[in-house]
Scaffold this active site. Structure first.
Site, short mmCIF file in Angstrom:
data_model
loop_
_atom_site.label_atom_id
_atom_site.label_comp_id
_atom_site.label_asym_id
_atom_site.label_seq_id
_atom_site.Cartn_x
_atom_site.Cartn_y
_atom_site.Cartn_z
N MET A 127 0.85 -1.19 0.25
CA MET A 127 0.09 -0.06 0.09
C MET A 127 0.76 1.13 -0.02
O MET A 127 0.73 2.11 -0.85
CB MET A 127 -1.00 0.01 1.30
CG MET A 127 -1.74 -1.03 1.41
SD MET A 127 -2.84 -0.78 2.86
CE MET A 127 -3.69 -2.57 2.94
N GLU A 244 -5.94 -6.15 10.49
CA GLU A 244 -4.40 -5.93 10.78
C GLU A 244 -4.15 -4.97 12.09
O GLU A 244 -3.13 -5.27 12.65
CB GLU A 244 -3.98 -4.96 9.63
CG GLU A 244 -2.58 -4.73 9.56
CD GLU A 244 -2.03 -3.98 8.48
OE1 GLU A 244 -0.94 -3.48 8.41
OE2 GLU A 244 -2.64 -3.71 7.28
#
Length: 381
Positions: A127, A244
């Site tokens: 990301m 996460e």
């Protein structure tokens, strides 16, 4: 305080993970520090022990347990060993598989999940970019449609498992006119022309983690490697970030708790002015405060684990767990260094390495400032 979220099966998994740490990881701790990575054979052994397949259905080589508490006990034991191993294994086994399980086609699942469960395919998720991390919607890596493929260009940085990654979930902009709705997820495989795993980055801590840059130069990614619908990448990431973040919180607390336990023993053994340093009122009161902080944080994180196991954990509550646990972790470890005196500043001592490792937890998985922004919005501001 007794913990009430785990049963005998979870504790059996904990015992297995603890044995793996003692037998496989601990004897090679220095090797991993010097090599700035976890050797491939350790990945394969962890896969053989079943630590990577908890979120993967049985038909694709996993355990298919569908109970996040198993993930949590494994993360706790890895974190007690060190933060970097927990991070590397967690990205591979907790963060990445749900993307493929939830969004992947049958063919994609057959192709990638068995290798991920066995540890043969090391996975990363890309990301963050050199130009920014927290503002995911503004990413600059692009993928342009070309027939039955996408031409991928750009770069990513601070990617855990990036150096050894065989498989990378890449967030790319496929429609510049649509903002967050113009982001798509593509699966990039090692060996694709134009894809380069960059150097291992020289970090302040997390020495065992092969954090790296990734480069994409006209990489031709087949559309069959697109993960989920076109333009749904940003939403897919937002939906899966709570796992996460709760995973980060689990690791933060377990990591600090282990070092605090060692520090308490050190304070009993270390003598100054004719008595154990822990007997001085300041130190005694300080350790009372630190133990309380850890147990209170652990209680909240346990509630988050239980909620997530039932599919009820909100993104806001995960954000609370992430930012608070990292603050507690860093505060506790800083005091543990102080209690060790000069030895606390020596890298040969676990407390020093843990203190360095912990600093990044206030930054990654969404900075603590972003976590507070999410919570503040939920309050109506």
């Amino acid at each position: 305080m007794p913990r009430n979220i785990y049963d005998e099966d979870h504790e059996a998994m904990r015992a297995s993970a603890r044995e793996f740490v003692a037998r496989t990881l601990a004897p090679r701790a220095e090797e991993m520090i010097e090599g700035k990575s976890i050797p491939r054979d350790i990945w394969l052994e962890a896969g053989k022990q079943g630590f990577f397949g908890l979120d993967i259905p049985e038909e694709f080589g996993g355990a298919g347990v569908d109970d996040y508490r198993f993930n949590a006990v494994v993360a706790e034991e890895m974190s007690r060993f060190n933060a970097a191993t927990s991070s590397c294994f967690g990205i591979h086994s907790d963060v990445c598989p749900p993307y493929i399980v939830d969004l992947g086609t049958e063919e994609q699942k057959q192709r990638w999940l068995p290798g991920m469960a066995s540890g043969e395919l090391i996975c990363a998720i890309a990301m963050t970019e050199p130009s920014g991390g927290s503002d995911l919607a503004a990413l600059k890596t692009t993928a342009v449609r070309d027939g039955d493929a996408w031409i991928l260009n750009g770069s990513k940085t601070f990617i855990t498992n990036g150096y050894q990654a065989d498989l990378v979930i890449v967030a790319a902009r496929t429609d510049p006119s649509k903002g967050a709705k113009g982001i798509t997820l593509l699966m990039v495989e090692r060996g694709m022309e134009g894809f380069q795993n960059g150097r291992k980055l020289d970090k302040v801590g997390m020495d065992e983690s092969d954090t790296a840059e990734l480069f994409f130069e006209n990489v031709r990614v087949p559309d069959e490697n697109r993960l989920g619908p076109e333009g749904m990448g940003f939403i897919s990431m937002m939906q899966r970030l709570p796992q996460e973040r709760v995973g980060a919180a689990v690791s933060n607390v377990a990591h600090a708790k282990a070092i605090l336990e060692e520090t308490i023993q050190y304070a009993k053994d270390r003598k100054a002015f004719g008595q154990p340093i822990g007997a001085f009122q300041h130190n005694k009161f300080l350790m009372a405060e630190l133990v309380t902080k850890i147990e209170v944080a652990e209680a909240y994180v346990d509630d988050c684990i239980a909620a997530h196991a039932e599919g009820k954990l909100s993104a806001v509550d995960a954000a609370k767990a992430k930012w608070w646990s990292s603050e507690v972790q860093n505060d506790v470890l800083d005091h543990c260094v102080q209690l060790h005196g000069g030895y606390g500043f020596m890298n040969e001592y676990r407390v020093a390495r843990a203190w360095r490792d912990a600093r990044v937890t206030k930054i990654w998985a969404g900075s603590n400032e972003i976590m507070k922004e999410l919570i503040g919005r939920d309050l109506g501001f």
